[in-house]
Design a protein around this motif. Structure first.
Motif, PDB file in Angstrom:
ATOM      1  N   ASP A 156     -17.623  11.069  -5.353  1.00  0.00           N
ATOM      2  CA  ASP A 156     -18.756  10.236  -4.946  1.00  0.00           C
ATOM      3  C   ASP A 156     -18.909   9.000  -5.820  1.00  0.00           C
ATOM      4  N   ALA A 157     -18.030   8.854  -6.837  1.00  0.00           N
ATOM      5  CA  ALA A 157     -18.044   7.659  -7.680  1.00  0.00           C
ATOM      6  C   ALA A 157     -16.917   6.692  -7.341  1.00  0.00           C
ATOM      7  N   ALA A 158     -15.830   7.206  -6.773  1.00  0.00           N
ATOM      8  CA  ALA A 158     -14.678   6.364  -6.439  1.00  0.00           C
ATOM      9  C   ALA A 158     -13.731   7.151  -5.542  1.00  0.00           C
ATOM     10  N   TYR A 159     -12.957   6.425  -4.755  1.00  0.00           N
ATOM     11  CA  TYR A 159     -11.899   7.087  -3.998  1.00  0.00           C
ATOM     12  C   TYR A 159     -10.637   6.237  -4.112  1.00  0.00           C
ATOM     13  N   THR A 160      -9.488   6.907  -3.971  1.00  0.00           N
ATOM     14  CA  THR A 160      -8.208   6.245  -4.167  1.00  0.00           C
ATOM     15  C   THR A 160      -7.350   6.356  -2.915  1.00  0.00           C
ATOM     16  N   LEU A 161      -6.779   5.228  -2.525  1.00  0.00           N
ATOM     17  CA  LEU A 161      -5.813   5.198  -1.443  1.00  0.00           C
ATOM     18  C   LEU A 161      -4.436   4.974  -2.029  1.00  0.00           C
ATOM     19  N   GLU A 162      -3.414   5.507  -1.369  1.00  0.00           N
ATOM     20  CA  GLU A 162      -2.047   5.226  -1.772  1.00  0.00           C
ATOM     21  C   GLU A 162      -1.273   4.669  -0.595  1.00  0.00           C
ATOM     22  N   ALA A 163      -0.202   3.955  -0.906  1.00  0.00           N
ATOM     23  CA  ALA A 163       0.586   3.287   0.124  1.00  0.00           C
ATOM     24  C   ALA A 163       1.103   4.293   1.150  1.00  0.00           C
ATOM     25  N   GLU A 169       5.473  -1.677   8.704  1.00  0.00           N
ATOM     26  CA  GLU A 169       6.127  -2.741   7.947  1.00  0.00           C
ATOM     27  C   GLU A 169       6.684  -2.242   6.618  1.00  0.00           C
ATOM     28  N   GLY A 170       6.636  -0.918   6.421  1.00  0.00           N
ATOM     29  CA  GLY A 170       7.038  -0.352   5.146  1.00  0.00           C
ATOM     30  C   GLY A 170       5.860  -0.274   4.196  1.00  0.00           C
ATOM     31  N   ALA A 171       5.914   0.619   3.246  1.00  0.00           N
ATOM     32  CA  ALA A 171       4.823   0.783   2.288  1.00  0.00           C
ATOM     33  C   ALA A 171       4.568  -0.519   1.541  1.00  0.00           C
ATOM     34  N   PRO A 172       3.299  -0.941   1.417  1.00  0.00           N
ATOM     35  CA  PRO A 172       3.006  -2.183   0.695  1.00  0.00           C
ATOM     36  C   PRO A 172       3.379  -2.105  -0.783  1.00  0.00           C
ATOM     37  N   ASP A 173       3.526  -3.269  -1.416  1.00  0.00           N
ATOM     38  CA  ASP A 173       3.939  -3.338  -2.815  1.00  0.00           C
ATOM     39  C   ASP A 173       2.883  -2.781  -3.766  1.00  0.00           C
ATOM     40  N   ILE A 174       1.613  -2.926  -3.402  1.00  0.00           N
ATOM     41  CA  ILE A 174       0.540  -2.360  -4.226  1.00  0.00           C
ATOM     42  C   ILE A 174       0.408  -0.893  -3.833  1.00  0.00           C
ATOM     43  N   LYS A 175       0.826  -0.013  -4.720  1.00  0.00           N
ATOM     44  CA  LYS A 175       0.982   1.391  -4.368  1.00  0.00           C
ATOM     45  C   LYS A 175      -0.319   2.188  -4.380  1.00  0.00           C
ATOM     46  N   LYS A 176      -1.290   1.786  -5.176  1.00  0.00           N
ATOM     47  CA  LYS A 176      -2.565   2.495  -5.215  1.00  0.00           C
ATOM     48  C   LYS A 176      -3.716   1.503  -5.234  1.00  0.00           C
ATOM     49  N   HIS A 503      -0.220  -8.410   1.601  1.00  0.00           N
ATOM     50  CA  HIS A 503       0.400  -9.648   1.103  1.00  0.00           C
ATOM     51  C   HIS A 503       0.588  -9.639  -0.413  1.00  0.00           C
ATOM     52  N   LEU A 504      -0.133  -8.771  -1.112  1.00  0.00           N
ATOM     53  CA  LEU A 504      -0.130  -8.802  -2.571  1.00  0.00           C
ATOM     54  C   LEU A 504       1.102  -8.123  -3.152  1.00  0.00           C
ATOM     55  N   HIS A 505       1.457  -8.568  -4.341  1.00  0.00           N
ATOM     56  CA  HIS A 505       2.525  -7.916  -5.099  1.00  0.00           C
ATOM     57  C   HIS A 505       2.270  -8.151  -6.586  1.00  0.00           C
ATOM     58  N   PRO A 506       2.720  -7.236  -7.439  1.00  0.00           N
ATOM     59  CA  PRO A 506       2.491  -7.418  -8.873  1.00  0.00           C
ATOM     60  C   PRO A 506       3.187  -8.671  -9.392  1.00  0.00           C
TER      61      PRO A 506
END
Length: 509
Positions: A156-163, A169-176, A503-506
């Motif tokens: 209830d404080a945060a949730y996390t998504l993963e690629a 289009e394939g898993a995005p570059d930002i993995k989490k 669109h993002l990448h490290p």
């Protein structure tokens, strides 16, 4: 805000977690609010109407998957368009003619509604949602979508998504991606400055204090109107003096918007329009130049004239009332939304100078959304979202049409007309505008709508909100820029935020 509700139901527009929309569930196409270019295909590949706008043919991209590895086909799209609040009441039939083609037939033309059908209807897997009968109460804690991310963990404080490895289009570059609940603007600003947050959309009075280190960039797109939303229609169950249009008109005249913009929004907000067209983007749809902006200075005398003409008189304390009962209005905003909270205090003080008693208070975000959704309120500071395209039709259809509201005590099944506003002339004009591609006919319909809503004021414009986005450019590249506004960089916007994430990448170091 905390606690975050464990809700990933794409039909729960105002209560589901932000990243439900776009990152997990997608519409068919992405319509960029900041561009007049054609929409970008997501699940969808192409679409076309027949000559009279009653038949819509949609083709989707082949070989797509749901995040549980089931095939995503035209059957899912046909199901979604006909399911729950997605179904347009004018729908005659929806047919998946092959694995990638859907044909939708309507009883009236839908040219102008294209951005809502294709860009604001979230597609769900039939093999899961066909088993859900009460789609509005479903919280969907284990969402299966088509978007670039899947839910990994939730508190209830945060949730996390993963690629999503099955994303087309394939898993995005930002993995989490972690979405964190923050209870105030100041807390978020502090975390942004210390590098603990990477992407924030909120009001910051001194943006230089955030961007000065060079780690964070900012963009301010003034486009979403901040309004005093009123529960407007007594016939639908609204209670209070605000159900009288004269009271709403007087409150409109009593506001010193220039002062509100300067003091509550640090001069970063724009001037709002009672036409609810986004200017200058929608200039060609403005029927009357006098409706370009709301009055910027208070006119207490005019407010008094409006009330006295409607039969109100001042009591010994200098406040207006009728039949021995003074006007007393409750205005609330979410605690920690400092710009809204400050604006509410200023509005109350300005109204008092015009003889209108307004009591400003703050509530938790959970306490805010419940009365807004069910109509149990008098006045609430609220932010409307702008139309997806350079045409205000969706504003009128979603916020002002009777079909987009419900009686007090019920949540609108389709649309966001939480003001409980109902006007037959507006309804007829919305229908006429939605049934044509003829600009002359649309302009005539919009003129009728704009004149009526500027008079009735179910939503009283305050400012064009300072919609500030702050994002970490030191560690992540690919953000929108002034030269490439491929999406609006506000992180809380449906779909646009997911487009940006893909669109993002490290940054290479």
């Amino acid at each position: 805000m905390t606690p975050i509700a464990n809700n990933f139901n794409p039909f729960a527009v105002d209560t589901a977690a932000h990243l439900t929309f776009g990152a997990i569930y997608e519409p068919l196409f992405f319509f960029n609010q900041l561009s007049a270019e054609a929409p970008v295909g997501l699940i969808g590949d192409s679409f076309e109407f027949n000559d009279d706008g009653t038949v819509l043919t949609i083709r989707i991209k082949p070989d797509q998957k749901w995040s549980d590895d089931a095939d995503l086909t035209a059957e899912d799209v046909a199901f979604s368009l006909g399911y729950g609040s997605n179904r347009d009441p004018d729908t005659v039939s929806i047919e998946a003619t092959d694995a990638t083609t859907v044909i939708v037939t309507y009883s009236s033309p839908k040219f102008t509604a294209a951005s809502m059908i294709l860009g604001a209807t979230f597609i769900v897997p039939e093999h899961i949602w066909s088993k859900i009968t009460d789609y509005m109460s479903e919280t969907n804690p284990k969402p299966v979508g088509s978007g670039p991310y899947v839910l990994k963990t939730f508190t209830d404080a945060a949730y996390t998504l993963e690629a999503n490895p099955l994303f087309r289009e394939g898993a995005p570059d930002i993995k989490k991606v972690q979405d964190v609940g923050i209870d105030s603007n100041q807390s978020a600003e502090d975390l942004l400055k210390t590098g603990e947050l990477d992407w924030v959309g909120q009001f910051v009075a001194n943006p230089d204090g955030v961007t000065g280190s060079g780690r964070v960039a900012t963009m301010n797109q003034q486009q979403d109107p901040t309004v005093i939303m009123t529960c407007a229609d007594a016939a639908l169950g609204c209670k209070g003096a605000q159900t009288d249009p004269a009271v709403r008109q007087a409150l409109n005249a009593a506001m010193d918007r220039a002062s509100i913009s300067k003091k509550a929004f640090a001069g970063l907000a724009g001037e709002s329009s009672p036409s609810f067209a986004l200017l200058p983007r929608d200039e060609k749809w403005l029927s009357d130049p006098s409706l370009a902006t709301s009055p910027q200075r208070a006119d207490a005398a005019e407010a008094g004239r409006i009330l006295e003409a409607a039969g109100y008189t001042k009591d010994a304390d200098g406040f207006y009332g009728k039949d021995g009962t003074a006007i007393e209005l409750d205005l609330f905003s979410p605690d920690g939304w400092t710009d809204y909270n400050d604006a509410a205090k200023l509005i109350a003080a300005q109204a008092a100078k015009a003889g209108i008693r307004v009591n400003a208070r703050t509530v938790s975000e959970a306490e805010y959304w419940t009365p807004v959704s069910n109509g149990d309120f008098q006045l609430a500071l609220y932010g409307l979202t702008q139309s997806l395209v350079a045409d205000p039709f969706s504003n009128y259809d979603q916020y002002f049409a009777t079909g987009a509201t419900a009686k007090v005590g019920e949540m609108p099944a389709k649309g966001q007309n939480y003001a409980r506003y109902s006007n037959a002339d507006v309804d007829a004009a919305v229908a006429a505008a939605g049934a044509t591609q003829d600009e002359g006919v649309k302009k005539e319909a919009y003129a009728r709508i704009q004149a009526q809503i500027a008079q009735d004021l179910p939503y009283i414009p305050v400012v064009l909100n300072a919609s500030q986005a702050f994002y970490n450019t030191a560690e992540f590249a690919g953000w929108p820029t002034a030269d490439d506004l491929y999406a609006n960089p506000l992180p809380y916007l449906s779909t646009a935020s997911a487009v940006i994430l893909t669109h993002l990448h490290p940054v290479e170091k």
